[in-house]
Enzyme design. Structure first.
Site, PDB file in Angstrom:
ATOM      1  N   CYS A  74      95.123  32.364  24.203  1.00 13.71           N
ATOM      2  CA  CYS A  74      94.086  33.349  24.324  1.00 13.71           C
ATOM      3  C   CYS A  74      94.497  34.374  23.445  1.00 13.71           C
ATOM      4  O   CYS A  74      95.856  34.774  23.064  1.00 13.71           O
ATOM      5  CB  CYS A  74      94.709  34.069  25.613  1.00 13.71           C
ATOM      6  SG  CYS A  74      93.852  33.023  27.253  1.00 13.71           S
ATOM      7  N   ARG A 106     100.383  38.285  18.529  1.00 19.26           N
ATOM      8  CA  ARG A 106     101.118  37.721  19.473  1.00 19.26           C
ATOM      9  C   ARG A 106     102.355  37.027  18.759  1.00 19.26           C
ATOM     10  O   ARG A 106     102.318  35.692  18.286  1.00 19.26           O
ATOM     11  CB  ARG A 106     100.538  36.764  20.395  1.00 19.26           C
ATOM     12  CG  ARG A 106      99.411  37.259  21.345  1.00 19.26           C
ATOM     13  CD  ARG A 106      98.846  36.314  22.059  1.00 19.26           C
ATOM     14  NE  ARG A 106      99.709  35.836  23.318  1.00 19.26           N
ATOM     15  CZ  ARG A 106      99.336  35.042  24.298  1.00 19.26           C
ATOM     16  NH1 ARG A 106      98.174  34.486  24.128  1.00 19.26           N
ATOM     17  NH2 ARG A 106     100.154  34.706  25.292  1.00 19.26           N
ATOM     18  N   LYS A 126     100.737  27.521  36.667  1.00 23.19           N
ATOM     19  CA  LYS A 126     100.474  26.985  35.323  1.00 23.19           C
ATOM     20  C   LYS A 126     101.421  27.446  34.375  1.00 23.19           C
ATOM     21  O   LYS A 126     102.124  26.392  33.548  1.00 23.19           O
ATOM     22  CB  LYS A 126      98.948  27.803  34.692  1.00 23.19           C
ATOM     23  CG  LYS A 126      98.989  28.030  33.244  1.00 23.19           C
ATOM     24  CD  LYS A 126      97.956  28.647  32.813  1.00 23.19           C
ATOM     25  CE  LYS A 126      97.680  29.200  31.444  1.00 23.19           C
ATOM     26  NZ  LYS A 126      98.488  30.047  31.039  1.00 23.19           N
ATOM     27  N   ASN A 127     101.859  28.557  34.288  1.00 23.62           N
ATOM     28  CA  ASN A 127     102.910  29.011  33.428  1.00 23.62           C
ATOM     29  C   ASN A 127     104.548  28.251  33.674  1.00 23.62           C
ATOM     30  O   ASN A 127     105.002  28.176  32.679  1.00 23.62           O
ATOM     31  CB  ASN A 127     103.410  30.297  33.144  1.00 23.62           C
ATOM     32  CG  ASN A 127     101.791  31.115  32.769  1.00 23.62           C
ATOM     33  OD1 ASN A 127     101.115  30.417  31.975  1.00 23.62           O
ATOM     34  ND2 ASN A 127     101.686  32.409  32.683  1.00 23.62           N
ATOM     35  N   ARG A 133      91.288  26.222  31.644  1.00 31.31           N
ATOM     36  CA  ARG A 133      92.675  26.338  31.220  1.00 31.31           C
ATOM     37  C   ARG A 133      93.682  26.779  32.244  1.00 31.31           C
ATOM     38  O   ARG A 133      94.759  26.408  32.214  1.00 31.31           O
ATOM     39  CB  ARG A 133      92.574  27.010  29.927  1.00 31.31           C
ATOM     40  CG  ARG A 133      91.979  26.866  28.903  1.00 31.31           C
ATOM     41  CD  ARG A 133      92.201  27.867  27.486  1.00 31.31           C
ATOM     42  NE  ARG A 133      93.744  27.948  27.591  1.00 31.31           N
ATOM     43  CZ  ARG A 133      94.199  28.968  26.823  1.00 31.31           C
ATOM     44  NH1 ARG A 133      93.810  29.817  26.368  1.00 31.31           N
ATOM     45  NH2 ARG A 133      95.457  29.019  26.915  1.00 31.31           N
ATOM     46  N   ASP A 148      98.666  39.925  33.409  1.00 29.41           N
ATOM     47  CA  ASP A 148      97.616  38.372  33.618  1.00 29.41           C
ATOM     48  C   ASP A 148      96.842  39.046  34.840  1.00 29.41           C
ATOM     49  O   ASP A 148      95.914  38.117  35.347  1.00 29.41           O
ATOM     50  CB  ASP A 148      98.148  37.145  33.886  1.00 29.41           C
ATOM     51  CG  ASP A 148      98.913  36.751  32.500  1.00 29.41           C
ATOM     52  OD1 ASP A 148      98.545  37.150  31.431  1.00 29.41           O
ATOM     53  OD2 ASP A 148      99.509  35.824  32.627  1.00 29.41           O
TER      54      ASP A 148
END
Ligand code: UD1
Length: 429
Positions: free
Chosen positions: A117, A123, A22-23, A399, A307
């Site tokens: 998130c 953040r 994903k990232n 997601r 994570d």
């Protein structure tokens, strides 16, 4: 809206194929607009964050064509806009990579502040802004929370990051890859997805060196060209399934992984008494008894990934003895504990520390996912618990996890998605 329903207590057995990262995908897809050409990107995970990023590209005028479920072609020749509005950015954090990518392509970008998130603290993006400004851009935040970035031209420079930030490292790479001269990012993030982005950019003709170390040197290229590139496997998805097997018990081959990327996760699971065998592109996870306690401190790569912290908290909740988790990346990332308490965990949180007393078993309960990895932790808790767990807010899980229900069912979990008529839509910001 949908719920995930799990009848816990089944041992897991078989093989799970891990999807693309994903990232990495969320950094590489915006990177594709840096060439006025066609990029073919393979091993793209079929998850909602990626779908949103592709929607953003279509919105600014790129032609996005799905070749199959995991391959897309992005033709960025005729992009018509450098503006991304709030309705496209509010769902996910990584939408801010459009600032770096549009700056790199046009020396200007208007991108609404990102959603994503909410771990319960701030953040900030000050390090991203610092990098853009050092490259020569002027940055304004207008009254509609739109980041307006522009420069006559971008010029390579030295950027020392005050904190190790994946997002700032990626964004500065995207903005600087076509800047004049050399950019040096010091104290850069070293995550596998940072390296994957560098490899992708180099496949387009960029000159990025040192990714994976804390100094990345980028010599600006006059132009970039299209390429074909395959995204690395998802380290966190793989780790989540490893912990699921560890918590529920069983014997599962986690396939399509880069075992080196899993080193910190493997080390902690072994410390908990889980048996792990590494192969070239897979890891075999076997778990037969109660895990033993261990302490974890989350850190930037190659440290233990934040994570994976909520998922490990579930495993340690089932361990014999008392474990401590020290959250070293985010100010606050234990909001999920309140939901897990309904399932019988015994976790006391004090700021960045969580003290976890192992319990004999968890019990199924109705819970709500607060964010993506919290949702993954609840799935793991549900698999290991006695009785039925119902997880709301499945959109958070979607997601970042492709076909999580199908993948877990294929190894013997009793898990399904059910539609809940009339349940309100929860927005991820
Ligand atoms: C990325 C991941 C996220 C993961 C995080 C840390 C993506 C899309 N998301 O998020 O899943 O949890 O890395 O591994 O890749 N910080 C600042 N100023 C900044 C930027 C960050 O102070 O300008 C701080 C943050 O508050 C945090 C730390 O740096 O404490 C790390 O954040 P960062 O690595 O930037 O996380 P993201 O890129 O947002």
């Amino acid at each position: 809206m949908e719920k995930i329903v799990i009848s816990g207590g089944k041992k897991l057995c078989g093989k799970i194929d891990v999807s693309g990262a994903k990232n990495a995908a969320l950094a590489i897809i915006p990177g594709a607009i840096l060439a006025q050409d066609v990029c073919r990107i393979e091993n793209i995970p079929n998850i909602s964050d990626v779908a949103m990023m592709l929607k953003i590209l279509s919105h600014i005028g790129a032609k996005v064509r799905a070749i199959n479920e995991h391959t897309v072609e992005i033709d960025s020749t005729n992009i018509i806009s450098h503006t991304v509005s709030h309705d496209l950015t509010k769902y996910f954090r990584a939408s801010y990579y459009m600032i770096g990518a549009l700056l790199g392509r046009f020396s200007k970008a208007r991108v609404a502040m990102p959603g994503g998130c909410d771990f319960g603290g701030v953040r900030p993006i000050d390090q991203h802004i610092k990098g853009f400004e050092l490259l020569g851009a002027s940055i304004f935040l207008d009254e509609d929370a739109i980041v307006d970035a522009s420069a006559d031209s971008l010029t390579g420079t030295n950027v020392y990051l005050d904190t190790v930030s994946v997002g700032a490292t990626v964004n500065i790479m995207l903005a600087s890859v076509k800047a004049k001269g050399m950019t040096v990012i010091e104290n850069a993030a070293k995550e596998p997805h940072v390296v994957d982005l560098a490899n992708f950019l180099n496949s387009m003709g960029a000159d990025v060196r040192g990714a994976g170390t804390d100094v990345i040197k980028i010599r600006g290229a006059d132009s970039l060209h299209g390429c074909t590139y395959s995204i690395i496997p998802d380290q966190i998805e793989a780790g989540t399934y490893m912990v699921a097997v560890a918590a529920a018990g069983g014997d599962v081959l986690i396939n399509n992984v880069i075992p080196k990327h899993l080193d910190s996760i493997t080390a902690k699971l072994v410390e908990c008494g889980i048996e792990i065998d590494e192969f070239d592109e897979s890891v075999l996870v076997r778990s037969f008894g109660r895990p033993t306690k261990c302490n974890i401190k989350t850190m930037p790569h190659p440290g233990f990934p934040t994570d994976m912290q909520p998922q490990m908290a579930v495993l340690l909740s089932l361990a014999s003895g008392t474990s401590i988790i020290n959250e070293g990346v985010w100010d606050s990332r234990f909001r999920y504990v309140e939901q897990l308490s309904r399932m019988g965990v015994s976790i006391k949180v004090d700021g960045k520390l969580a003290v976890i007393e192992g319990v004999d078993h968890l019990k199924g309960a109705p819970v709500k996912a607060d964010d993506l990895r919290a949702g993954a932790a609840m799935v793991i808790a549900g698999l290991a618990a006695r009785g039925t767990t119902e997880i709301e807010n499945v959109i958070y899980i979607d997601r970042g996890y492709e076909d999580i229900v199908e993948k877990l069912r294929s190894v013997g979990a009793d898990i399904s998605r059910v539609t809940v008529p009339g349940m309100e839509f929860a927005v991820a910001n």
